[in-house]
Enzyme design. Structure first.
Site, PDB file in Angstrom:
ATOM      1  N   HIS A  19      20.481  22.998 -39.574  1.00 59.81           N
ATOM      2  CA  HIS A  19      20.393  22.792 -40.951  1.00 59.81           C
ATOM      3  C   HIS A  19      20.176  21.586 -41.159  1.00 59.81           C
ATOM      4  O   HIS A  19      19.924  21.078 -42.272  1.00 59.81           O
ATOM      5  CB  HIS A  19      21.464  23.593 -41.755  1.00 59.81           C
ATOM      6  CG  HIS A  19      20.971  24.357 -42.774  1.00 59.81           C
ATOM      7  ND1 HIS A  19      19.782  24.726 -43.238  1.00 59.81           N
ATOM      8  CD2 HIS A  19      21.689  24.882 -44.007  1.00 59.81           C
ATOM      9  CE1 HIS A  19      19.644  25.527 -44.408  1.00 59.81           C
ATOM     10  NE2 HIS A  19      20.881  25.368 -44.962  1.00 59.81           N
ATOM     11  N   ASN A 112      16.939  27.411 -49.490  1.00 57.10           N
ATOM     12  CA  ASN A 112      17.839  27.205 -50.624  1.00 57.10           C
ATOM     13  C   ASN A 112      17.836  25.714 -51.181  1.00 57.10           C
ATOM     14  O   ASN A 112      17.955  25.369 -52.320  1.00 57.10           O
ATOM     15  CB  ASN A 112      19.411  27.681 -50.416  1.00 57.10           C
ATOM     16  CG  ASN A 112      19.344  28.933 -50.419  1.00 57.10           C
ATOM     17  OD1 ASN A 112      18.531  29.651 -51.044  1.00 57.10           O
ATOM     18  ND2 ASN A 112      20.436  29.314 -49.549  1.00 57.10           N
TER      19      ASN A 112
END
Length: 185
Positions: A19, A112
């Protein structure tokens, strides 16, 4: 002026995770261009330098991924950087590890960090570089996968993709983003 944004999560426990590949790409650019990420403001850490005669800002939001827009928008407003002069670098589950894809617009695709940016920028039309991290294996959850470390056999491909992103971003300092897309996609 150009603003290069790498998405990731703050804190050492996230270093080297899938990530955080956006952070890794910004760190690579900073190292190659001699830009120190030594300014803490706008809920992020950033640095400013000149690349190929172009003023460049490198930003790593420290808001955690799902609030990235809270860092990006204030910096853009303060320095009056137009939306066409930003690029966002982030991980993508739908690309194989080591592959990159440049785009000028698009939906969040479930990411997100991009959802937050779209909300704060008020548009889906901004330059982005998606960096492939592939999909989980062996029933691993997406959350554990993206917050996990790379498999040993992926490390070379990850290093190559980070290097390729740095080259694409540097090319963008001298060419329109569409031209860079055509060169690197």
């Amino acid at each position: 002026m150009k603003l290069i944004i790498g998405l990731g999560n703050p804190g050492s426990k996230y270093d080297g995770t899938r990530h955080n590949i956006g952070f890794d790409c910004v760190d690579r650019c900073a190292k190659e261009w001699g830009i120190e990420l030594n300014q803490s403001k706008f809920k992020g850490v950033f640095g400013k330098g000149v690349v190929n005669g172009e003023t460049v800002f490198l930003l790593k939001p420290l808001t955690y991924m799902n609030l990235s827009g809270e860092s990006v928008r204030p910096l853009m407003d303060y320095y009056q950087i137009p939306i066409e002069d930003i690029v966002v670098i982030y991980d993508d589950l739908d690309l194989p590890t080591g592959k990159i894809r440049l785009r000028q617009k698009g939906s969040a695709g479930g990411h997100n960090g991009i959802k937050s940016l779209i909300a704060h920028l008020g548009t889906q039309e901004f330059n982005r570089i998606r960096v492939g991290i592939d999909r989980p294996r062996n029933g691993e959850t997406i959350v554990n996968y993206v917050l996990g470390n790379y498999y040993p056999e992926e490390r070379d491909a990850v290093g190559e993709s980070v290097e390729l992103v740095a080259k694409a971003v540097e090319a963008w300092t001298t060419k329109p983003f569409l031209e860079v897309m055509n060169q690197f996609n």
